[in-house]
Write an enzyme that holds these catalytic residues in place. Structure first.
Site, mmCIF file in Angstrom:
data_model
loop_
_atom_site.group_PDB
_atom_site.id
_atom_site.type_symbol
_atom_site.label_atom_id
_atom_site.label_comp_id
_atom_site.label_asym_id
_atom_site.label_seq_id
_atom_site.Cartn_x
_atom_site.Cartn_y
_atom_site.Cartn_z
ATOM 1 N N GLY A 14 0.792 -1.231 0.000
ATOM 2 C CA GLY A 14 0.000 0.000 0.000
ATOM 3 C C GLY A 14 0.823 1.279 0.000
ATOM 4 N N MET A 92 -4.182 -7.160 -6.798
ATOM 5 C CA MET A 92 -3.679 -8.172 -7.716
ATOM 6 C C MET A 92 -4.743 -9.191 -8.142
ATOM 7 S SD MET A 92 -0.868 -7.064 -8.375
ATOM 8 C CE MET A 92 0.824 -6.636 -8.046
ATOM 9 N N ILE A 94 -7.791 -9.854 -11.342
ATOM 10 C CA ILE A 94 -8.429 -9.378 -12.578
ATOM 11 C C ILE A 94 -9.923 -9.268 -12.309
ATOM 12 C CG2 ILE A 94 -8.883 -9.862 -15.014
ATOM 13 C CD1 ILE A 94 -6.326 -11.462 -15.086
ATOM 14 N N LEU A 95 -10.488 -8.147 -12.707
ATOM 15 C CA LEU A 95 -11.896 -7.893 -12.382
ATOM 16 C C LEU A 95 -12.801 -8.353 -13.527
ATOM 17 C CD1 LEU A 95 -11.100 -4.459 -10.838
ATOM 18 C CD2 LEU A 95 -12.025 -6.408 -9.576
ATOM 19 N N ASN A 109 -6.120 2.121 -12.784
ATOM 20 C CA ASN A 109 -5.086 1.194 -12.293
ATOM 21 C C ASN A 109 -3.719 1.796 -12.588
ATOM 22 O OD1 ASN A 109 -3.968 -1.296 -11.308
ATOM 23 N ND2 ASN A 109 -3.581 -1.916 -13.424
ATOM 24 N N HIS A 111 0.292 0.514 -13.291
ATOM 25 C CA HIS A 111 1.073 -0.689 -13.606
ATOM 26 C C HIS A 111 2.534 -0.303 -13.823
ATOM 27 C CE1 HIS A 111 1.844 -4.732 -14.900
ATOM 28 N NE2 HIS A 111 2.484 -4.252 -15.955
#
Ligand code: GAR
Length: 213
Positions: A14, A92, A94-95, A109, A111
């Site tokens: 975080g 972590m 995948i939605l 997001n 990355h």
């Protein structure tokens, strides 16, 4: 009008969440974090949230048989906070369309690569193995693919190390600069996604989004 409020989803340390908390404190983001949700109950980011007196939620995928059921619960929990934006910060998972459609055009997001290069895990290792000269980060709106969706902004560095750890530290610094900025642009209505296209101050951004370098 109610103040801009966003939910932050994490799975671990975080540190990007911390950058958001600090940016709000310094008034670089005008708004508040309505809740921090983790899929891991031991995520250190939950401690950061509690310290900042932000409500926390834990929803573990292990309690659900399918991704859809897990995402249904995520949507249910997050909806109670009525967030204007969902910020994935080291979340972590995948939605599924269930989640994406519940928060249409409102999910960001970050990355650690210059997408579309190196989606997925271990980006720093892969960049070094490929002898790339530059590396960087991407903030993008989220669709159903792995680290996919329309790009808002990228930031890059020259690679001057062969150490994964050093590279990761440099990349983290870029993240802490760029992600709060992008969130604040969204909160101020400067940045938006509409029908798959990203707009900044009402002008469509072309491939690669805003280049912060
Ligand atoms: C960040 O480097 C973020 O870019 C990455 O996870 C890290 C989380 O760190 N995200 C992804 O790889 C998404 N595919 P943090 O928990 O300390 O913010």
């Amino acid at each position: 009008m109610a103040a801009f409020s966003f939910a932050v989803l994490i799975s671990g340390n975080g540190s990007n969440l911390q950058a958001m908390i600090d940016a709000i404190e310094k008034e670089n983001i005008s708004g508040k974090i309505c809740c921090v949700l983790s899929d891991k109950e031991n995520a250190y980011g939950l401690k950061r949230a509690s310290r900042a007196k932000i409500p926390i939620e834990v929803v573990s995928n292990k309690d659900f048989e399918t991704r859809e059921d897990f995402d249904t619960e995520l949507v249910k929990v997050l909806s109670t906070y009525k967030p204007d934006l969902i910020v994935l910060a080291g979340f972590m998972r995948i939605l599924s369309p269930k989640f994406i459609n519940a928060f249409t055009e409102k999910i960001l997001n970050i990355h650690p690569s210059l997408l579309p290069k190196y989606p997925g895990l271990n980006t720093h290792e892969r960049v070094l193995e490929s002898s790339d000269k530059i590396h960087g980060i991407t903030v993008h709106f989220v669709d159903e693919s792995l680290d996919g969706g329309p790009i808002c902004a990228q930031s890059s560095i020259q690679i001057n190390t062969s150490s994964v750890k050093e590279l990761e530290e440099e990349i983290h610094k870029l993240e802490y600069e760029l992600y709060p900025k992008v969130v604040s642009w969204f909160g101020e209505g400067l940045l938006k996604l509409s029908n798959g296209k990203v707009y900044f101050e009402n002008s469509e951004l072309k491939i690669g989004g805003i280049d912060e370098n």
